[in-house]
Design a protein around this motif. Structure first.
Motif, PDB file in Angstrom:
ATOM      1  N   LEU A  67       0.828  -1.198   0.000  1.00 39.76           N
ATOM      2  CA  LEU A  67       0.000   0.000   0.000  1.00 39.76           C
ATOM      3  C   LEU A  67       0.870   1.259   0.000  1.00 39.76           C
ATOM      4  CD1 LEU A  67      -2.864   1.119   0.043  1.00 39.76           C
ATOM      5  CD2 LEU A  67      -2.856   0.871   2.528  1.00 39.76           C
ATOM      6  N   ASP A  68       1.915   1.264   0.827  1.00 37.37           N
ATOM      7  CA  ASP A  68       2.842   2.396   0.839  1.00 37.37           C
ATOM      8  C   ASP A  68       3.521   2.567  -0.517  1.00 37.37           C
ATOM      9  OD1 ASP A  68       2.249   2.984   3.482  1.00 37.37           O
ATOM     10  OD2 ASP A  68       4.017   1.961   4.286  1.00 37.37           O
ATOM     11  N   ASP A  69       3.974   1.451  -1.090  1.00 38.16           N
ATOM     12  CA  ASP A  69       4.635   1.514  -2.397  1.00 38.16           C
ATOM     13  C   ASP A  69       3.678   2.018  -3.475  1.00 38.16           C
ATOM     14  OD1 ASP A  69       6.949   0.547  -1.220  1.00 38.16           O
ATOM     15  OD2 ASP A  69       6.734  -1.490  -2.037  1.00 38.16           O
ATOM     16  N   LEU A  70       2.446   1.545  -3.421  1.00 41.20           N
ATOM     17  CA  LEU A  70       1.433   1.975  -4.382  1.00 41.20           C
ATOM     18  C   LEU A  70       1.193   3.472  -4.280  1.00 41.20           C
ATOM     19  CD1 LEU A  70      -0.896   1.509  -6.435  1.00 41.20           C
ATOM     20  CD2 LEU A  70      -2.341   0.941  -4.489  1.00 41.20           C
ATOM     21  N   VAL A  71       1.047   3.963  -3.071  1.00 39.42           N
ATOM     22  CA  VAL A  71       0.811   5.397  -2.882  1.00 39.42           C
ATOM     23  C   VAL A  71       2.025   6.195  -3.356  1.00 39.42           C
ATOM     24  CG1 VAL A  71       0.478   7.219  -1.157  1.00 39.42           C
ATOM     25  CG2 VAL A  71      -0.873   5.107  -1.031  1.00 39.42           C
ATOM     26  N   ASP A  72       3.221   5.773  -2.981  1.00 41.19           N
ATOM     27  CA  ASP A  72       4.434   6.493  -3.397  1.00 41.19           C
ATOM     28  C   ASP A  72       4.573   6.517  -4.912  1.00 41.19           C
ATOM     29  OD1 ASP A  72       5.001   6.935  -0.740  1.00 41.19           O
ATOM     30  OD2 ASP A  72       6.544   5.384  -0.609  1.00 41.19           O
ATOM     31  N   TYR A  73       4.338   5.364  -5.546  1.00 42.32           N
ATOM     32  CA  TYR A  73       4.466   5.305  -6.998  1.00 42.32           C
ATOM     33  C   TYR A  73       3.389   6.157  -7.672  1.00 42.32           C
ATOM     34  CZ  TYR A  73       5.486   3.691 -11.655  1.00 42.32           C
ATOM     35  OH  TYR A  73       5.830   3.666 -12.988  1.00 42.32           O
ATOM     36  N   THR A  74       2.194   6.131  -7.126  1.00 34.68           N
ATOM     37  CA  THR A  74       1.108   6.935  -7.678  1.00 34.68           C
ATOM     38  C   THR A  74       1.455   8.415  -7.612  1.00 34.68           C
ATOM     39  OG1 THR A  74      -0.536   5.273  -7.084  1.00 34.68           O
ATOM     40  CG2 THR A  74      -1.350   7.510  -7.459  1.00 34.68           C
ATOM     41  N   LEU A  75       1.997   8.856  -6.489  1.00 30.77           N
ATOM     42  CA  LEU A  75       2.391  10.263  -6.356  1.00 30.77           C
ATOM     43  C   LEU A  75       3.481  10.623  -7.363  1.00 30.77           C
ATOM     44  CD1 LEU A  75       2.361  10.646  -2.465  1.00 30.77           C
ATOM     45  CD2 LEU A  75       0.659  11.481  -4.115  1.00 30.77           C
ATOM     46  N   SER A  76       4.440   9.724  -7.551  1.00 34.95           N
ATOM     47  CA  SER A  76       5.497   9.958  -8.543  1.00 34.95           C
ATOM     48  C   SER A  76       4.913  10.025  -9.949  1.00 34.95           C
ATOM     49  CB  SER A  76       6.556   8.860  -8.482  1.00 34.95           C
ATOM     50  OG  SER A  76       7.237   8.883  -7.269  1.00 34.95           O
ATOM     51  N   HIS A  77       4.007   9.104 -10.247  1.00 39.31           N
ATOM     52  CA  HIS A  77       3.366   9.099 -11.568  1.00 39.31           C
ATOM     53  C   HIS A  77       2.598  10.402 -11.791  1.00 39.31           C
ATOM     54  CE1 HIS A  77       0.936   8.115 -15.007  1.00 39.31           C
ATOM     55  NE2 HIS A  77      -0.155   8.291 -14.284  1.00 39.31           N
ATOM     56  N   PHE A  78       1.826  10.819 -10.797  1.00 41.79           N
ATOM     57  CA  PHE A  78       1.068  12.061 -10.938  1.00 41.79           C
ATOM     58  C   PHE A  78       1.998  13.248 -11.176  1.00 41.79           C
ATOM     59  CE2 PHE A  78      -2.878  10.678  -8.251  1.00 41.79           C
ATOM     60  CZ  PHE A  78      -3.299   9.856  -9.273  1.00 41.79           C
ATOM     61  N   ALA A  79       3.084  13.323 -10.429  1.00 39.20           N
ATOM     62  CA  ALA A  79       4.036  14.427 -10.596  1.00 39.20           C
ATOM     63  C   ALA A  79       4.637  14.403 -12.003  1.00 39.20           C
ATOM     64  CB  ALA A  79       5.129  14.346  -9.537  1.00 39.20           C
ATOM     65  N   PHE A  80       5.002  13.216 -12.468  1.00 42.74           N
ATOM     66  CA  PHE A  80       5.556  13.081 -13.809  1.00 42.74           C
ATOM     67  C   PHE A  80       4.522  13.528 -14.850  1.00 42.74           C
ATOM     68  CE2 PHE A  80       5.902  10.649 -17.733  1.00 42.74           C
ATOM     69  CZ  PHE A  80       7.191  10.968 -18.127  1.00 42.74           C
ATOM     70  N   GLU A  81       3.323  13.017 -14.724  1.00 43.63           N
ATOM     71  CA  GLU A  81       2.268  13.328 -15.682  1.00 43.63           C
ATOM     72  C   GLU A  81       1.964  14.827 -15.687  1.00 43.63           C
ATOM     73  OE1 GLU A  81      -1.186  10.445 -16.416  1.00 43.63           O
ATOM     74  OE2 GLU A  81      -2.075  12.017 -15.155  1.00 43.63           O
ATOM     75  N   GLU A  82       1.875  15.422 -14.523  1.00 46.11           N
ATOM     76  CA  GLU A  82       1.569  16.842 -14.438  1.00 46.11           C
ATOM     77  C   GLU A  82       2.683  17.691 -15.041  1.00 46.11           C
ATOM     78  OE1 GLU A  82       0.676  17.397 -10.279  1.00 46.11           O
ATOM     79  OE2 GLU A  82      -1.144  16.178 -10.432  1.00 46.11           O
ATOM     80  N   THR A  83       3.930  17.289 -14.846  1.00 49.66           N
ATOM     81  CA  THR A  83       5.049  17.999 -15.458  1.00 49.66           C
ATOM     82  C   THR A  83       4.973  17.886 -16.975  1.00 49.66           C
ATOM     83  OG1 THR A  83       6.444  17.577 -13.530  1.00 49.66           O
ATOM     84  CG2 THR A  83       7.568  18.153 -15.568  1.00 49.66           C
ATOM     85  N   LEU A  84       4.670  16.707 -17.463  1.00 54.12           N
ATOM     86  CA  LEU A  84       4.518  16.481 -18.888  1.00 54.12           C
ATOM     87  C   LEU A  84       3.391  17.338 -19.460  1.00 54.12           C
ATOM     88  CD1 LEU A  84       5.426  14.737 -21.325  1.00 54.12           C
ATOM     89  CD2 LEU A  84       3.753  13.040 -20.592  1.00 54.12           C
ATOM     90  N   LEU A  85       2.276  17.403 -18.756  1.00 55.07           N
ATOM     91  CA  LEU A  85       1.140  18.206 -19.208  1.00 55.07           C
ATOM     92  C   LEU A  85       1.489  19.694 -19.219  1.00 55.07           C
ATOM     93  CD1 LEU A  85      -1.826  16.408 -17.398  1.00 55.07           C
ATOM     94  CD2 LEU A  85      -1.047  16.121 -19.749  1.00 55.07           C
ATOM     95  N   GLU A  86       2.209  20.117 -18.201  1.00 53.35           N
ATOM     96  CA  GLU A  86       2.622  21.525 -18.132  1.00 53.35           C
ATOM     97  C   GLU A  86       3.556  21.868 -19.287  1.00 53.35           C
ATOM     98  OE1 GLU A  86       4.643  24.658 -14.980  1.00 53.35           O
ATOM     99  OE2 GLU A  86       4.214  22.613 -14.344  1.00 53.35           O
ATOM    100  N   GLU A  87       4.548  21.016 -19.516  1.00 54.51           N
ATOM    101  CA  GLU A  87       5.505  21.232 -20.609  1.00 54.51           C
ATOM    102  C   GLU A  87       4.814  21.233 -21.969  1.00 54.51           C
ATOM    103  OE1 GLU A  87       8.956  21.671 -20.780  1.00 54.51           O
ATOM    104  OE2 GLU A  87       8.931  22.003 -18.620  1.00 54.51           O
ATOM    105  N   SER A  88       3.729  20.501 -22.083  1.00 53.77           N
ATOM    106  CA  SER A  88       3.006  20.383 -23.352  1.00 53.77           C
ATOM    107  C   SER A  88       1.980  21.491 -23.550  1.00 53.77           C
ATOM    108  CB  SER A  88       2.294  19.032 -23.420  1.00 53.77           C
ATOM    109  OG  SER A  88       3.218  17.987 -23.334  1.00 53.77           O
ATOM    110  N   GLY A  89       1.737  22.272 -22.507  1.00 49.77           N
ATOM    111  CA  GLY A  89       0.750  23.339 -22.598  1.00 49.77           C
ATOM    112  C   GLY A  89      -0.681  22.844 -22.582  1.00 49.77           C
TER     113      GLY A  89
END
Length: 151
Positions: free
Chosen positions: A46-68
């Motif tokens: 559960l901890d690993d899932l939450v940590d990975y999810t947060l990392s994925h969200f941060a990555f995705e949001e950065t990608l979305l920001e960079e893409s406009g």
């Protein structure tokens, strides 16, 4: 019931699809260890899932920001609300409650719905950005730095 990756979950963005598959794997792993009654391992997964999810969200949001991406703010808000709900389940688990059935239902329905709808909406905006980044920088630019930071 285990989640199965199906072609309708593919966004066509390999790095995102790989991350989504890993999230599905975590959900399935959580179910497996719970069925064995191994509560300490349930907590770790559960901890690993939450940590990975947060990392994925941060990555995705950065990608979305960079893409406009025009709907970045709304997409971030969906991530924040989901994160808050999962954190509540994690806290209940730490207090000794068996939240596995609830969290599995949430993860199963939310994750699949989010991928098919919310994430599918940004593909047209993000795909050209990724292709340009990979073509121009040969994995030495923004994408590689971001991947290295989160994964």
């Amino acid at each position: 019931m285990s989640l199965t990756w199906t072609p309708d979950l593919d966004t066509g963005i390999a790095v995102i699809d790989d991350q989504h598959r890993r999230l599905v794997d975590y959900v399935n792993q959580l179910e497996t260890v719970h069925s064995k009654g191994d509560l300490p391992t349930v907590g770790h997964v559960l901890d690993d899932l939450v940590d990975y999810t947060l990392s994925h969200f941060a990555f995705e949001e950065t990608l979305l920001e960079e893409s406009g991406y025009a709907y970045l703010k709304a997409h971030k808000r969906v991530h924040q609300l989901f994160t808050r709900r999962v954190e509540e389940y994690r806290e209940r688990f730490k207090r000794g409650e068996d939240v596995n059935a609830e969290i599995h239902r949430l993860l199963s329905s939310w994750l699949l719905n989010h991928i098919k709808h919310d994430d599918a909406d940004y593909v047209a905006t993000v795909s050209p950005q990724i292709k340009d980044t990979l073509d121009e920088q040969k994995n030495a630019g923004w994408l590689a730095r971001t991947l290295g930071r989160f994964f």
